[in-house]
Design a protein around this motif. Sequence first.
Motif, mmCIF file in Angstrom:
data_model
loop_
_atom_site.group_PDB
_atom_site.id
_atom_site.type_symbol
_atom_site.label_atom_id
_atom_site.label_comp_id
_atom_site.label_asym_id
_atom_site.label_seq_id
_atom_site.Cartn_x
_atom_site.Cartn_y
_atom_site.Cartn_z
ATOM 1 N N LEU A 169 0.824 -1.200 0.000
ATOM 2 C CA LEU A 169 0.000 0.000 0.000
ATOM 3 C C LEU A 169 0.863 1.256 0.000
ATOM 4 C CD1 LEU A 169 -2.561 -0.977 2.811
ATOM 5 C CD2 LEU A 169 -2.810 -1.323 0.340
ATOM 6 N N ALA A 170 0.429 2.257 -0.760
ATOM 7 C CA ALA A 170 1.013 3.599 -0.670
ATOM 8 C C ALA A 170 0.229 4.346 0.404
ATOM 9 C CB ALA A 170 0.925 4.315 -2.010
ATOM 10 N N VAL A 171 0.929 4.807 1.420
ATOM 11 C CA VAL A 171 0.279 5.437 2.573
ATOM 12 C C VAL A 171 0.823 6.849 2.756
ATOM 13 C CG1 VAL A 171 -0.141 5.276 5.059
ATOM 14 C CG2 VAL A 171 0.045 3.180 3.685
ATOM 15 N N GLU A 172 -0.063 7.796 2.989
ATOM 16 C CA GLU A 172 0.346 9.141 3.373
ATOM 17 C C GLU A 172 -0.108 9.383 4.800
ATOM 18 O OE1 GLU A 172 -0.949 12.120 0.605
ATOM 19 O OE2 GLU A 172 0.761 11.754 -0.714
ATOM 20 N N VAL A 173 0.847 9.613 5.677
ATOM 21 C CA VAL A 173 0.575 9.790 7.104
ATOM 22 C C VAL A 173 0.630 11.275 7.437
ATOM 23 C CG1 VAL A 173 1.297 9.198 9.445
ATOM 24 C CG2 VAL A 173 1.656 7.552 7.590
ATOM 25 N N PHE A 174 -0.377 11.764 8.113
ATOM 26 C CA PHE A 174 -0.403 13.146 8.578
ATOM 27 C C PHE A 174 -0.256 13.126 10.095
ATOM 28 C CE2 PHE A 174 -2.702 12.831 4.623
ATOM 29 C CZ PHE A 174 -2.218 13.916 3.890
ATOM 30 N N TYR A 175 0.776 13.797 10.596
ATOM 31 C CA TYR A 175 1.059 13.711 12.032
ATOM 32 C C TYR A 175 1.586 15.041 12.563
ATOM 33 C CZ TYR A 175 6.077 13.590 10.936
ATOM 34 O OH TYR A 175 7.340 13.916 10.506
ATOM 35 N N HIS A 176 1.538 15.177 13.865
ATOM 36 C CA HIS A 176 2.218 16.288 14.536
ATOM 37 C C HIS A 176 2.993 15.715 15.712
ATOM 38 C CE1 HIS A 176 -1.524 15.992 16.956
ATOM 39 N NE2 HIS A 176 -0.709 16.290 17.969
ATOM 40 N N LYS A 177 3.879 16.491 16.255
ATOM 41 C CA LYS A 177 4.634 16.064 17.433
ATOM 42 C C LYS A 177 3.955 16.585 18.684
ATOM 43 C CE LYS A 177 9.089 15.493 15.159
ATOM 44 N NZ LYS A 177 10.542 15.830 15.172
ATOM 45 N N ASP A 178 3.949 15.779 19.698
ATOM 46 C CA ASP A 178 3.283 16.115 20.954
ATOM 47 C C ASP A 178 3.734 17.490 21.442
ATOM 48 O OD1 ASP A 178 1.472 15.538 22.872
ATOM 49 O OD2 ASP A 178 2.803 14.323 24.108
ATOM 50 N N GLY A 179 2.770 18.342 21.737
ATOM 51 C CA GLY A 179 3.099 19.679 22.218
ATOM 52 C C GLY A 179 3.182 20.715 21.118
ATOM 53 N N THR A 180 2.996 20.277 19.847
ATOM 54 C CA THR A 180 3.009 21.210 18.723
ATOM 55 C C THR A 180 1.712 21.058 17.935
ATOM 56 O OG1 THR A 180 4.001 19.703 17.094
ATOM 57 C CG2 THR A 180 5.510 20.897 18.562
ATOM 58 N N THR A 181 1.434 22.014 17.060
ATOM 59 C CA THR A 181 0.221 21.951 16.240
ATOM 60 C C THR A 181 0.528 21.828 14.748
ATOM 61 O OG1 THR A 181 0.156 24.365 16.134
ATOM 62 C CG2 THR A 181 -1.106 23.303 17.910
ATOM 63 N N GLU A 182 1.786 21.961 14.357
ATOM 64 C CA GLU A 182 2.141 21.904 12.939
ATOM 65 C C GLU A 182 1.998 20.476 12.407
ATOM 66 O OE1 GLU A 182 5.873 22.901 9.910
ATOM 67 O OE2 GLU A 182 6.139 23.045 12.086
ATOM 68 N N THR A 183 1.228 20.328 11.326
ATOM 69 C CA THR A 183 0.995 19.009 10.726
ATOM 70 C C THR A 183 2.062 18.711 9.677
ATOM 71 O OG1 THR A 183 -1.397 19.123 11.073
ATOM 72 C CG2 THR A 183 -0.607 17.594 9.382
ATOM 73 N N HIS A 184 2.597 17.489 9.722
ATOM 74 C CA HIS A 184 3.593 17.029 8.762
ATOM 75 C C HIS A 184 3.000 15.875 7.951
ATOM 76 C CE1 HIS A 184 6.791 19.258 10.921
ATOM 77 N NE2 HIS A 184 6.135 18.866 12.010
ATOM 78 N N LYS A 185 3.459 15.762 6.712
ATOM 79 C CA LYS A 185 3.023 14.646 5.861
ATOM 80 C C LYS A 185 4.200 13.727 5.595
ATOM 81 C CE LYS A 185 2.175 15.185 1.398
ATOM 82 N NZ LYS A 185 1.502 15.531 0.109
ATOM 83 N N LEU A 186 3.982 12.430 5.761
ATOM 84 C CA LEU A 186 5.033 11.442 5.534
ATOM 85 C C LEU A 186 4.530 10.391 4.543
ATOM 86 C CD1 LEU A 186 7.835 10.254 6.300
ATOM 87 C CD2 LEU A 186 6.650 8.950 8.099
ATOM 88 N N PRO A 187 5.059 10.377 3.296
ATOM 89 C CA PRO A 187 4.667 9.326 2.346
ATOM 90 C C PRO A 187 5.510 8.066 2.570
ATOM 91 C CG PRO A 187 6.083 10.933 1.272
ATOM 92 C CD PRO A 187 5.933 11.389 2.696
ATOM 93 N N ILE A 188 4.851 6.953 2.815
ATOM 94 C CA ILE A 188 5.555 5.698 3.067
ATOM 95 C C ILE A 188 4.869 4.557 2.325
ATOM 96 C CG2 ILE A 188 6.449 6.364 5.333
ATOM 97 C CD1 ILE A 188 4.184 4.820 6.630
ATOM 98 N N VAL A 189 5.497 3.407 2.372
ATOM 99 C CA VAL A 189 4.923 2.171 1.829
ATOM 100 C C VAL A 189 4.682 1.225 2.999
ATOM 101 C CG1 VAL A 189 5.433 0.100 0.482
ATOM 102 C CG2 VAL A 189 5.932 2.361 -0.464
ATOM 103 N N ALA A 190 3.503 0.633 3.036
ATOM 104 C CA ALA A 190 3.186 -0.389 4.035
ATOM 105 C C ALA A 190 3.090 -1.736 3.333
ATOM 106 C CB ALA A 190 1.874 -0.066 4.734
ATOM 107 N N LYS A 191 3.892 -2.670 3.777
ATOM 108 C CA LYS A 191 3.881 -4.006 3.192
ATOM 109 C C LYS A 191 3.199 -4.949 4.175
ATOM 110 C CE LYS A 191 6.873 -6.944 0.406
ATOM 111 N NZ LYS A 191 8.204 -7.081 -0.215
ATOM 112 N N LEU A 192 2.144 -5.627 3.694
ATOM 113 C CA LEU A 192 1.342 -6.525 4.518
ATOM 114 C C LEU A 192 1.341 -7.909 3.883
ATOM 115 C CD1 LEU A 192 -1.721 -4.099 4.823
ATOM 116 C CD2 LEU A 192 0.265 -4.183 6.327
#
Length: 431
Positions: free
Chosen positions: A51-74
């Motif tokens: 799967l092609a996965v795009e993860v949207f996350y922030h770091k604890d204590g911050t509000t800025e959202t980051h995008k991380l494109p990764i591959v998930a192999k199942l």
Amino acid sequence: MSSNDEKIIVEVTREDLENLLCKELDSNIKVENFTSKSLTKPGDNYGSTILAVEVFYHKDGTTETHKLPIVAKLVPESLFLRQLFDIETTFNKEVRAYTFVAPEFYKLQKEKMFSENEILNVFSKYFGSRSNKQDDINMKADESAVLLMENLKFSGYEIRERRKGLNLKHMEFSIMKLAHFHALAVALKLLKPQVFKEKILKTCEGFEIGKSHDEREIEKSISNTLQFVKDVPECVPYIERIGNALHTDIKMRKEKTEPPPREPFATIVHNDFWVNNMMFKYDKSVNEIDDDKDHEAPTAMKFVDFQVTIYESPVRDLIFFLFTSSEDGLIEKHFDDLIKLYHKTFVEILTKLDCDTQPFSYQHFQEEMNAVLPSEFPHILYLLNPICADSEGMEEQSNVTRDSMFKKRGGDVYKKRVSCFVQKFINNGWL
């Protein structure tokens, strides 16, 4: 539905992503949401769900959202495919390739003062994994297994057209990287035998492709393969030899009488090294107008899919690659030169790693090919049919059965490659 046609739904969850990324990247990561879609086309991959996965996350204590494109192999959804590829074992092998082999290869090269440009960099960036519900790599993988890696497409890497094959520039580049890969494991064997035993050999642990097949299914696959080959006129005079080679291979596997890996060349072997399991990167500044990558030389490449690594002769990877992945006519013109290029690179890397290269002379390498390649013949022949298949009409992975898996698919591409392959093996005395 028969038990072998049983399907499961495999998916990656927000909790999976957060737990694994926290463990591997930063404990403060909080995954907000993600998207996922299939990364491969029908027929391009059987041994896993990718799967092609795009993860949207922030770091604890911050509000800025980051995008991380990764591959998930199942694991595959199909029970047939999970059994066929011995996923309980092979999934863990791939995880170890990223967590054992890649770090040891890098460490050895740094110790031997390789510059950053000289260091082999064919592994994708690793973002974490879980093999089973117990999260224990020493236990068999189950349906909850997941492996996270960088999405190479976002890093500028591209896959080539499998039915067209690779041109000379790509073949030469790939062969030099493959020789470097093999030489690193040989050097670890010679210089750090304990590390080699605990890391490299552990990644090469045994598995059994096709263990769910009974005698009738095996005979059917041999019969089908011989029927496909009979449609190639140049191969008809050798049908009896080909049939004998296939039956001998099955007998040896069943009776477990395959000869042990030959020393000193034995190394980690990818065991599925062809166009779909490699990606190339190009220097955009060299040719900004022409988008045809066939006219460009790659500047970097990655190897993918380490599920079926074995401890064996490196000539298995080399010859498998040559006959599954080169464009029409290339082998006939450049076979000997490509063999010599591989050997030259292999010895150069061993020399730079301070290894004695006397046992690895070109004469010894030719002896290695003559001893090993007769037993590599069935592996190449069986795989040429799906490798040459046209994507049109291919089943979704979840719908693949043993009957659909072994249908005739390759057409003229298959005929040309099988003809070249069989005649070269005949001429060299390997069949």
